[in-house]
Design an enzyme around this catalytic site. Structure first.
Site, mmCIF file in Angstrom:
data_model
loop_
_atom_site.group_PDB
_atom_site.id
_atom_site.type_symbol
_atom_site.label_atom_id
_atom_site.label_comp_id
_atom_site.label_asym_id
_atom_site.label_seq_id
_atom_site.Cartn_x
_atom_site.Cartn_y
_atom_site.Cartn_z
ATOM 1 C CB SER A 1 -2.500 -16.656 -2.984
ATOM 2 O OG SER A 1 -1.093 -16.617 -3.047
ATOM 3 C CG HIS B 1 -0.569 -12.739 0.193
ATOM 4 N ND1 HIS B 1 -0.817 -12.463 -1.141
ATOM 5 C CD2 HIS B 1 -0.607 -14.102 0.298
ATOM 6 C CE1 HIS B 1 -0.983 -13.594 -1.803
ATOM 7 N NE2 HIS B 1 -0.874 -14.604 -0.955
ATOM 8 C CE1 TYR C 1 -3.465 -20.907 -2.645
ATOM 9 C CE2 TYR C 1 -2.505 -23.100 -2.587
ATOM 10 C CZ TYR C 1 -2.359 -21.733 -2.518
ATOM 11 O OH TYR C 1 -1.107 -21.185 -2.341
ATOM 12 C CG ASP D 1 0.038 -9.154 -1.492
ATOM 13 O OD1 ASP D 1 1.015 -9.781 -1.038
ATOM 14 O OD2 ASP D 1 -0.904 -9.710 -2.086
#
Length: 782
Positions: free
Chosen positions: A627, A752, A546, A713
Site C-alpha cells: 500500500s 487490498h 511503511y 482491490d
C-alpha cells in the site's frame, strides 16, 4: 538471437542471450521431453542448470512443455509490448505530463484484460519453475497450522471469541456460557463460500445481546453487506443493508435499531472492481424489521462530499457521538445528540450539537459520566493525552486535562473498565506498555507487566469487571492475559498461550537498533535473526517498511518472516521510518506532504546501515512494502536502484498525480497532497513512482522487481501497479544492461488484503519469497 530447430512433429525455439547459462526454450505441444533433451545441443556448451518443465504463452500460442534454463540473477525477459497512446498528455499548471498507458485505468476493457493475462503468463512460469516455491509453501502450510485465538469478550451473559484451528480460510466466532464451559460455533463464515473469499468484516452485538449485526465482504472488496441474526435462537432476519463501505456500527441501547454509514446508489457496478470515486457518505439509522429503503437519514454533508463519519453510542446509552473526518489526517469534528430529548424517537436528521466544529485536532470518545466526557486527543499534544469536557460547560477554556501528554511515549489507546478504571496503553520506542489509572482523578495506579512486544487485542468495557489482552512479538504468536479488576490487588494471569510446533524460537533473537537518517534523525529498527549470525555482508536481508498515515510498525508474529530467517538464512529488518505514528503526530508530520522524502531517506539509510555494519550487501538486500509501503519501495528503487538486489511492492500507490480520482483516494490527500494544487504538484512529481522511472547510469541496473495487485482491490486500485509495470518494462526492460526481471503478479478474487483467506495468504507469501529466493540466488536450508 533466435534459433529454430525442427523435428518430425515439433518446433524448438531457443533464445540465446549474451550471458552464459541464460536462455529460454519454448516447445510445441507435440514434442516429448526425451526429444527435447536430444535437441538441446545448443545449451550443453553453456553448462546450463537442470531443466524444468511448465507452461507458457509465446506469440499468442499456449505451449505445453516449457523448459526454463537461466541464471536467475542475470536473466532477460521478453516483455509484452502494450499499446502506447502518445497523444494522451495531461497538463498540470502549465506542465505537460504524458500518460500513454491511461487506457489501463479501465479494468473492464479487453485490452486491459489481455495485458493482465500477458503479464501473469510471464510471472507465473518463473515462480512455478523455482525449486523453492513448493518447499516454502509446504513449510508455511505446516507452520501456519497452529490455533489462533482472539481475546474473549462478554456480551449479555455469554462470552464470545474468534478461533481458527490453523488452516481454516476464515476465523470462526464461538460462544460459551462461561469461561470454563464448552464452546460452540456461533457464526462460521467458511460456510458462505467454497474458496473462503467471503469474509466477516465487521460485527456488532446489541447492548444486551438480543441481536447480532454482521458485515460480509466478497473477494477482498471494501464493499460490505450487513445482515442480522437473533442471538438466542440464531435465527437469520430478513434485514439486508447494501452500499456500505468504511462504516461504523452502533446500536441504540433499546435494540430497536442501529446506526451505519452508506454511499448513495449510483449507476454501474459496485463489486470492488470499479474505480469510481466514493463520495457523499451518509449516516443512517436502520430499524430492525424494516426494509433498507425505509432507513432514516440522520446526518449528511452535501456541501462536503468527501467527508466521512462514524457514530458511537455512549456507555450509558444516552448520547450518540458523531466523529467527522475529511481524510486520513488524525483530526476530526465532534458532534453529539442527546437521545433522551427525542421524544418521538429517531425520525429524521438529528439535532446535532457541534461540540467541536473544526479540524484542528483528533478527539476519540473514551467514556462519560452523564455530561462529563473523557476524550483521547492530540490537541496541542502530538503524543496524545486524555481530557475531560463537561457538556454543560463546552467552552475550551473549561476543558480539563485528566492524563497529561507523556514526555516521550505515545498514548495509543484508553479504555474504561469496571466503572472506575482506565486501562491506558503507551507506545514506548515502538513497544507497548500497559498502565492502570483511576478514572475520576487520572492518578496512576499500577503497571500491567509485558514482555517486549505488542498488544494485538484487547477486550473490556465499562460494565465489565475483567479485561483480556493479547500479547504478540516477532517470536511469540500469542499470549492472552486475563485480569480481574474487581479484586483488591488485580494481577494479570495467563488465560491462554499458543505454541507453534516445528520451530525452535530459542535459536533466534530480536534486537532494536537506532541509526541516523540523512538529516541526522535517529530512526529505530527491529532486527530478527539467528543467534550468532556472522556480520560478513553475506546474509540476505528482507527490509520491510511503511511510513505513512500515522500507522506504527510494531513487533508481530509472521510465519513467512520466520521461514525466510530459518530456511533461507535471512535477516528480517523493520525500520520505523517517519510518516508513521511511532512517536506521535510530530513523527507522522515529518514524513508526509512536502516532507515525504524524509521517509524515503530513512528507508534508504536503513539499507546503508545494514550494509555498512556487515549484515548484508546491496546484492543480497530485498525490500518490501504494501500500500503506502508499496509506494515507498517503488520510490526508493527509482531513486537508488544500486542499493537493492530485489524489490517487492504490494498494492502500491504509484501514480501520485491521479490517485485522488479513484475510489477512496481523495482521503489520502491529507498525507500526500494533491496535484490540483500547484505547490503540491511540484513535490509530488519529484517522487511519483510512475513519473520517475529512468535507465540507470552505465554499470547499474534496476533490482529484480515484483509488483503485486488484485482485481478486487478497491482501496488502491490495480491501475497503479499496471501502469507502473508497463512503464518500467518499456523504459528499463528494454535496456541491454537490465538483466534482473521486472514482473507483476495479478491475483483474482482478492482485494487490498483485509479478509484474505488463509489459502491465498499462504500462496501469495510463498510466491513473494520464491521471487526473493530466485533473484537473490538463495538456497533452501533444511
Amino acid at each position: 538471437m533466435l534459433y529454430k530447430y525442427e523435428c518430425d512433429r515439433a518446433i524448438l525455439l531457443v533464445r540465446s542471450f549474451c550471458l552464459p547459462a541464460s536462455f529460454f526454450v519454448f516447445l510445441d505441444q507435440y514434442l516429448s521431453r526425451a526429444q527435447a533433451h536430444q535437441l538441446l545441443e545448443a545449451g550443453k556448451s553453456q553448462k546450463s542448470p537442470p531443466l524444468t518443465f511448465g507452461f507458457t504463452l509465446y506469440r499468442g500460442r499456449i505451449y505445453r512443455d516449457y523448459l526454463f534454463v537461466t541464471d536467475s540473477r542475470s536473466m532477460e525477459v521478453e516483455y509484452p509490448v502494450p499499446r502506447r497512446d502518445e497523444s494522451k498528455v495531461d497538463i498540470y499548471h502549465g506542465t505537460e505530463v504524458p500518460d500513454p498507458y491511461a487506457w489501463l485505468e479501465d479494468p473492464d476493457s479487453e485490452e486491459t484484460k489481455a495485458f493482465v493475462d500477458a503479464q501473469n503468463q510471464i510471472t507465473m512460469p518463473f515462480l512455478d519453475n523455482s525449486s523453492v516455491r513448493e518447499k516454502f509453501k509446504e513449510r508455511m502450510t505446516e507452520l501456519y497450522d497452529y490455533p489462533k485465538y482472539s481475546c474473549p469478550y462478554k456480551r449479555g451473559k455469554r462470552y464470545y471469541y474468534y478461533y481458527n484451528s490453523g488452516l481454516q480460510n476464515q476465523s470462526v466466532l464461538y460462544v460459551q456460557d462461561s469461561l470454563n464451559s464448552s464452546a460452540r460455533v456461533f457464526f462460521d463464515p467458511n460456510k458462505l463460500s467454497e474458496d473462503g473469499t467471503v469474509a466477516l468484516q465487521m460485527a456488532k452485538f446489541s447492548e444486551e445481546c438480543e441481536y447480532f449485526a454482521y458485515g460480509l465482504s466478497s473477494s477482498g472488496s471494501d464493499w460490505v453487506t450487513i445482515k442480522f441474526m437473533k442471538v438466542d435462537d440464531e435465527k437469520e432476519l430478513p434485514d439486508i443493508l447494501e452500499r456500505v463501505k468504511f462504516s461504523s456500527l452502533a446500536w441504540t441501547h433499546d435494540a430497536k435499531g442501529i446506526f451505519y454509514n452508506r454511499y448513495p446508489d449510483e449507476p454501474g457496478k459496485a463489486d470492488g472492481t470499479e474505480t469510481t470515486s466514493n463520495l457523499n457518505q451518509k449516516l443512517y439509522y436502520h430499524v430492525i424489521g424494516t426494509e433498507q429503503s425505509a432507513d432514516i437519514l440522520v446526518a449528511e454533508f452535501p456541501e462536503n462530499p468527501k467527508w466521512t463519519s462514524g457514530a458511537t453510542v455512549t456507555d450509558d446509552g444516552q448520547y450518540v457521538v458523531l466523529s467527522i473526518s475529511e481524510g486520513c489526517k488524525p483530526v476530526n469534528r465532534l458532534w453529539y445528540c442527546d437521545l433522551r430529548q427525542l421524544t418521538n424517537g429517531i425520525t429524521g436528521l438529528l439535532p446535532w450539537v457541534k461540540l467541536i466544529d473544526n479540524f484542528d485536532a483528533k478527539y476519540s470518545y473514551v467514556t462519560n459520566e452523564d455530561t462529563l466526557f473523557t476524550f483521547r486527543t492530540n490537541l496541542n499534544s502530538p503524543r496524545y493525552k486524555l481530557i475531560n469536557i463537561d457538556l454543560k460547560y463546552p467552552d475550551p477554556s473549561q476543558w480539563k486535562t485528566l492524563i497529561p501528554e507523556h514526555e516521550k511515549d505515545v498514548l495509543d489507546f484508553a479504555s474504561c473498565v469496571n466503572q472506575k478504571y482506565l486501562v491506558v496503553d503507551y507506545l514506548h520506542d515502538v513497544k507497548d506498555v500497559l498502565h492502570l489509572y483511576d478514572l475520576s482523578s487520572g492518578v496512576f495506579l499500577k503497571n500491567l507487566p509485558l514482555e517486549i512486544g505488542t498488544i494485538a487485542g484487547f477486550s473490556g468495557r465499562k460494565r465489565d469487571s475483567e479485561i483480556f489482552y493479547k500479547f504478540t512479538s516477532f517470536l511469540t504468536p500469542g499470549i492472552i492475559y486475563q485480569c480481574d479488576l474487581s479484586s483488591d490487588n488485580p494481577e494479570p494471569k495467563v488465560f491462554r498461550e499458543v505454541e507453534v510446533k516445528g520451530f525452535n524460537v530459542s535459536e533466534y533473537q530480536t534486537a532494536q537498533v537506532f541509526y541516523p537518517s540523512k538529516d541526522g534523525t535517529e530512526i529505530p529498527m527491529f532486527l530478527v535473526h539467528k543467534k550468532g549470525v556472522k556480520l560478513d555482508g553475506s546474509n540476505p536481508v528482507f527490509l520491510h517498511g511503511y511510513g505513512g498515515f500515522s500507522c506504527s510498525l510494531q513487533p508481530y508474529y509472521s510465519v513467512q518472516y520466520l521461514i525466510f530467517v530459518r530456511h533461507l538464512g535471512g535477516i528480517l529488518a523493520i525500520p520505523n521510518i517517519r510518516g508513521g505514528g511511532e512517536y506521535g503526530e510530530t513523527w507522522h508530520e515529518d514524513g508526509i506532504l512536502n516532507k515525504k522524502q524524509n521517509g524515503f531517506d530513512d528507508f534508504q539509510c536503513a539499507a546503508e546501515y545494514l550494509i555498512k555494519n556487515g549484515y548484508t550487501s546491496s546484492r543480497n538486500l530485498a525490500i518490501n512494502g504494501a500500500s503506502n509501503g508499496g509506494l515507498l519501495v517503488a520510490a526508493c528503487v527509482n531513486q537508488r536502484p544500486d542499493l537493492f538486489g530485489c524489490a517487492v511492492a504490494e498494492v502500491g500507490v504509484m501514480d501520485m498525480l491521479k490517485f485522488h480520482k479513484f475510489t477512496i483516494g481523495h482521503a489520502w490527500t491529507t498525507d500526500y497532497g494533491c496535484s490540483d494544487d500547484k505547490e503540491q504538484f511540484n513535490y509530488l512529481i519529484r517522487y511519483s513512482p510512475l513519473h520517475n522511472i529512468s535507465v540507470p547510469p552505465q554499470g547499474v541496473q534496476y533490482p529484480a522487481v515484483l509488483l503485486l495487485t488484485a482485481d478486487h482491490d478497491d482501496r488502491v486500485v490495480p491501475l497503479h501497479s499496471l501502469k507502473y509495470i508497463a512503464t518500467l518494462q518499456h523504459i528499463v526492460g528494454k535496456s541491454p544492461s537490465q538483466k534482473n526481471p521486472l514482473m507483476i503478479r495479478i491475483d483474482v478474487k482478492s482485494g487490498h488484503g483485509a479478509g484474505k483467506p488463509t489459502s491465498k495468504i499462504i500462496q501469495e507469501e510463498s510466491d513473494i519469497f520464491t521471487f526473493v529466493a530466485e533473484t537473490l540466488n538463495l538456497k533452501w536450508l533444511e
